[in-house]
Write an enzyme that holds these catalytic residues in place. Structure first.
Site, PDB file in Angstrom:
ATOM      1  CD  GLU A  35      -2.926  -0.789  -0.191  1.00 29.20           C
ATOM      2  OE1 GLU A  35      -2.968   0.344  -0.706  1.00 29.20           O
ATOM      3  OE2 GLU A  35      -3.498  -1.768  -0.680  1.00 29.20           O
ATOM      4  CE1 TYR A 118      -6.953   2.859  -0.963  1.00 26.65           C
ATOM      5  CE2 TYR A 118      -4.595   3.147  -0.570  1.00 26.65           C
ATOM      6  CZ  TYR A 118      -5.646   2.410  -1.085  1.00 26.65           C
ATOM      7  OH  TYR A 118      -5.394   1.224  -1.694  1.00 26.65           O
ATOM      8  CG  ASP A 136      -8.405   3.630  -5.024  1.00 28.74           C
ATOM      9  OD1 ASP A 136      -9.638   3.454  -5.132  1.00 28.74           O
ATOM     10  OD2 ASP A 136      -7.583   3.151  -5.813  1.00 28.74           O
TER      11      ASP A 136
END
Length: 288
Positions: A35, A118, A136
DNA sequence: GATCCGTGGTT
DNA sequence: TAACCAAGGAT
């Protein structure tokens, strides 16, 4: 249940990419590393670096034990190298605060360096199967089109957008987690920014943008990302020299890659200020 | 809240 | 080819 759920969940089941951080054996740390790397960076460029990273540092403690400069070097040319520092800092915090285990708690994740709205939701959802609004750029675009009837979302996340996404989140925890990754994948593979593949879209018949005849984007002009001659370019070139060197670098080697002296000095100082470079007593420069 | 922060593939 | 843009975060 929204009418969008079933088609998207079914489509994801059939078309999801086999990505390392999605495999059953993938650790929360693997998900977290992915991520951070995927922030503003395409999957294809992340794949090889993610593999090397997990091989070298299988746990947060492994990374935390290394100098920050090793993280910057391993980051390579993924871009936004401060993310490497943040990931290292997050690993350190995980060791100090969470016994070396990536926390499952959303608030604890959000408190980690480099983890914002996020990313906290993404890790909690993808690694721990929790129910969160994962918003996102892909999801925002899918919802802007299917629900909002416009080609592209606003420049920044709005409160209304978050509320709409929350309203659309399936109640069941496991279903919500699959929905989150599924609708994101749809945006990445089908409902793309340019040339969307609407003929392959499982929710084309429900899409408000399609129903409206694909009206072109008519919002405020998106700010052009200038590049040539910017501090960003200068910083990137300077750091590339340090990254590719075996040891400390003489200033003359940095002068050779950027002509304008004032800007070069400013950018070099900025890199030091950011913790991406250090100046040695001998007057050379190196990764921290 | 506007601005800054890399890089390279795609069109 | 210049413009666009790709799983944002920090300040």
């Amino acid at each position: 249940m929204s009418a969008l759920h079933e088609p998207v969940l079914r489509w994801y089941d059939a078309h999801a990419r086999d990505l390392p951080w999605r495999r059953p054996e993938a650790s929360p740390w693997s998900v977290m590393v992915s991520e951070l790397m995927l922030q503003q960076t395409p999957v294809s460029r992340v794949l090889p670096v993610h593999e090397q990273w997990l091989e070298r540092w299988p746990t947060p403690a492994d990374l935390a034990a290394e100098p920050t400069g090793e993280a910057v070097r391993m980051w390579g040319r993924l871009g936004y190298p401060r993310r490497a520092l943040r990931l290292h800092a997050a690993a350190t915090a995980i060791v100090e605060r969470h016994g070396g285990e990536v926390p499952a708690d959303h608030a604890a994740l959000l408190a980690l360096p480099g983890v914002g709205d996020y990313t906290a939701a993404a890790i909690a959802s993808f690694a721990f199967g929790q129910r969160h609004v994962v918003l996102d750029t892909n999801v925002r675009r899918v919802l802007a089109r299917t629900v909002g009837g416009v080609e592209l979302p606003a420049a920044h996340v709005t409160k209304a957008e978050k509320e709409a996404a929350a309203e659309l989140l399936p109640e069941d925890e496991a279903t919500a987690a699959t929905w989150a990754v599924g609708v994101m994948e749809l945006g990445a593979l089908v409902c793309t920014a340019a040339r969307p593949r609407c003929t392959e879209c499982p929710v084309a018949s429900l899409c408000a943008w399609r129903s409206a005849g694909y009206p072109a984007y008519d919002g405020p002009p998106r700010r052009v990302q200038t590049w040539a001659g910017t501090d960003r370019q200068c910083r990137g070139r300077l750091l590339a020299v340090l990254r590719d060197a075996d040891g400390p670098v003489h200033p003359s080697r940095l002068e050779a890659i950027w002509a304008e002296e004032a800007q070069r000095a400013r950018c070099l100082a900025g890199l030091v200020e950011d913790g991406l470079a250090v100046r040695t007593d001998a007057g050379t420069y190196a990764l921290p």
